[in-house]
Design a protein around this motif. Sequence first.
Motif, mmCIF file in Angstrom:
data_model
loop_
_atom_site.group_PDB
_atom_site.id
_atom_site.type_symbol
_atom_site.label_atom_id
_atom_site.label_comp_id
_atom_site.label_asym_id
_atom_site.label_seq_id
_atom_site.Cartn_x
_atom_site.Cartn_y
_atom_site.Cartn_z
ATOM 1 N N UNK A 109 11.691 -4.872 1.052
ATOM 2 C CA UNK A 109 10.582 -4.420 1.904
ATOM 3 C C UNK A 109 10.072 -5.547 2.798
ATOM 4 N N UNK A 110 10.215 -6.795 2.373
ATOM 5 C CA UNK A 110 9.717 -7.903 3.195
ATOM 6 C C UNK A 110 10.545 -8.067 4.470
ATOM 7 N N UNK A 111 11.775 -7.568 4.447
ATOM 8 C CA UNK A 111 12.597 -7.607 5.655
ATOM 9 C C UNK A 111 12.288 -6.442 6.582
ATOM 10 N N UNK A 112 11.541 -5.462 6.096
ATOM 11 C CA UNK A 112 11.235 -4.267 6.877
ATOM 12 C C UNK A 112 9.815 -4.256 7.432
ATOM 13 N N UNK A 113 8.945 -5.100 6.874
ATOM 14 C CA UNK A 113 7.514 -4.937 7.094
ATOM 15 C C UNK A 113 7.129 -4.975 8.572
ATOM 16 N N UNK A 114 7.825 -5.766 9.388
ATOM 17 C CA UNK A 114 7.483 -5.844 10.801
ATOM 18 C C UNK A 114 7.712 -4.552 11.558
ATOM 19 N N UNK A 115 8.529 -3.645 11.022
ATOM 20 C CA UNK A 115 8.805 -2.389 11.697
ATOM 21 C C UNK A 115 8.151 -1.191 11.054
ATOM 22 N N UNK A 116 7.304 -1.418 10.044
ATOM 23 C CA UNK A 116 6.650 -0.316 9.349
ATOM 24 C C UNK A 116 5.164 -0.264 9.698
ATOM 25 N N UNK A 117 4.617 0.943 9.666
ATOM 26 C CA UNK A 117 3.174 1.074 9.735
ATOM 27 C C UNK A 117 2.579 0.378 8.507
ATOM 28 N N UNK A 118 1.406 -0.238 8.625
ATOM 29 C CA UNK A 118 0.840 -0.953 7.485
ATOM 30 C C UNK A 118 0.753 -0.122 6.210
ATOM 31 N N UNK A 119 0.337 1.127 6.325
ATOM 32 C CA UNK A 119 0.193 1.959 5.135
ATOM 33 C C UNK A 119 1.548 2.250 4.487
ATOM 34 N N UNK A 120 2.590 2.429 5.276
ATOM 35 C CA UNK A 120 3.934 2.667 4.732
ATOM 36 C C UNK A 120 4.426 1.439 3.984
ATOM 37 N N UNK A 121 4.201 0.255 4.556
ATOM 38 C CA UNK A 121 4.589 -0.980 3.881
ATOM 39 C C UNK A 121 3.832 -1.121 2.560
ATOM 40 N N UNK A 122 2.541 -0.742 2.556
ATOM 41 C CA UNK A 122 1.737 -0.828 1.340
ATOM 42 C C UNK A 122 2.294 0.066 0.244
ATOM 43 N N UNK A 123 2.702 1.274 0.592
ATOM 44 C CA UNK A 123 3.222 2.211 -0.405
ATOM 45 C C UNK A 123 4.579 1.736 -0.942
ATOM 46 N N UNK A 124 5.428 1.242 -0.070
ATOM 47 C CA UNK A 124 6.730 0.749 -0.517
ATOM 48 C C UNK A 124 6.563 -0.454 -1.450
ATOM 49 N N UNK A 125 5.631 -1.358 -1.122
ATOM 50 C CA UNK A 125 5.391 -2.518 -1.975
ATOM 51 C C UNK A 125 4.800 -2.096 -3.317
ATOM 52 N N UNK A 126 3.904 -1.123 -3.292
ATOM 53 C CA UNK A 126 3.315 -0.570 -4.519
ATOM 54 C C UNK A 126 4.411 -0.001 -5.418
ATOM 55 N N UNK A 127 5.318 0.779 -4.840
ATOM 56 C CA UNK A 127 6.415 1.355 -5.617
ATOM 57 C C UNK A 127 7.288 0.262 -6.216
ATOM 58 N N UNK A 128 7.610 -0.735 -5.419
ATOM 59 C CA UNK A 128 8.449 -1.835 -5.895
ATOM 60 C C UNK A 128 7.797 -2.541 -7.077
ATOM 61 N N UNK A 129 6.517 -2.878 -6.944
ATOM 62 C CA UNK A 129 5.834 -3.607 -7.998
ATOM 63 C C UNK A 129 5.717 -2.826 -9.286
ATOM 64 N N UNK A 130 5.417 -1.530 -9.190
ATOM 65 C CA UNK A 130 5.246 -0.713 -10.388
ATOM 66 C C UNK A 130 6.575 -0.499 -11.115
ATOM 67 N N UNK A 131 7.637 -0.228 -10.362
ATOM 68 C CA UNK A 131 8.947 -0.036 -10.994
ATOM 69 C C UNK A 131 9.447 -1.345 -11.619
ATOM 70 N N UNK A 132 9.196 -2.465 -10.955
ATOM 71 C CA UNK A 132 9.591 -3.759 -11.520
ATOM 72 C C UNK A 132 8.882 -3.987 -12.856
ATOM 73 N N UNK A 133 7.599 -3.659 -12.925
ATOM 74 C CA UNK A 133 6.851 -3.822 -14.168
ATOM 75 C C UNK A 133 7.471 -2.995 -15.287
ATOM 76 N N UNK A 134 7.845 -1.772 -15.008
ATOM 77 C CA UNK A 134 8.450 -0.932 -16.042
ATOM 78 C C UNK A 134 9.744 -1.542 -16.569
ATOM 79 N N UNK A 135 10.570 -2.081 -15.683
ATOM 80 C CA UNK A 135 11.830 -2.664 -16.152
ATOM 81 C C UNK A 135 11.595 -3.895 -17.023
#
Length: 307
Positions: A109-135
């Motif tokens: 997601x850090x490679x995409x953030x410049x082309x995403x709306x701020x809220x979309x980047x926030x949701x993608x980062x949220x998903x990444x962090x939560x799934x990482x925690x589960x693993x």
Amino acid sequence: MRTDDRVVAYGGGWLDRAAALRGDPGWLAERLSDPASVVLPLWRDRCLVDSARAPVRRPAVDAVELLAAADGTVFLGLDAGRAVFAADLSGLDGDEACALADAAEAVDVRALVGGLEPAEAAVQAYAKGLLHWHRGQRFCGACGAATVAGPGGQTRSCAGSGCGRLLFPRIEPAVIMLVEAPGEPGRCLLARHRGAAEDSWSTLAGFVEIGESLEDAVRREVSEEAGVAVGEVTYQGSQAWPFPAGLMVGFRATAVSTRVRVDGDEVVEARWFTRAELRDRVAAGRPLGRIDSIDRHLLRSWLDGRG
């Protein structure tokens, strides 16, 4: 670039996290069968994107096979009443995950953030962090037994006999600071960290330790890394940083003196910059902070004379 400079990257998420509903298995099952609900597939902390590098969003009712293959599925929240889930395809190889999600590739997601709306980047980062925690929380740290995800994926609980420990996602706080010199002319302290390219300068930062306030952490980190004593410390803002579980807390600090003595370990060089020098660097095309980091906000605010 679609990132809004008024919003620190990974902030401004639009989701209603529906805390009163996300623990209800029946309600979640209904959402997964709702044609309006969507699933964001991720693979090993990476977003799955289409050929235009837009994050894939699959209707939940069309993602039955994807959900069945996922290592886990979490509920993220409601987008104008529409449920948004994230599914972890990390158990597959990359090609299998892309094929199952109708994706072209997996991208950080850090490679995409410049082309995403701020809220979309926030949701993608949220998903990444939560799934990482589960693993990383598949076993209980107290008794070693397996843990199981709670409804919605916001908790895990130990399945061990006599334990039953309830686990919540943990946040790792870090401070990041722009240090100002005392008096005039206005100058800020920037450092070159070990491994960074020549003429690559950034603000100082570090993790908060047990028994420290945030302000204590600012003073300790600046002293340890640059040998500079700091007096006044002022809060500037914060940033979600789920890489994998950080929270960046931004400060502006005023040095007691301009003497610099780097630690030679994390920081190999540090020096004071005037506003004119930073403006010259910007004019020459040199970056002023990372596009997705709060250090960009701290530097721009100081350069503009704000705060």
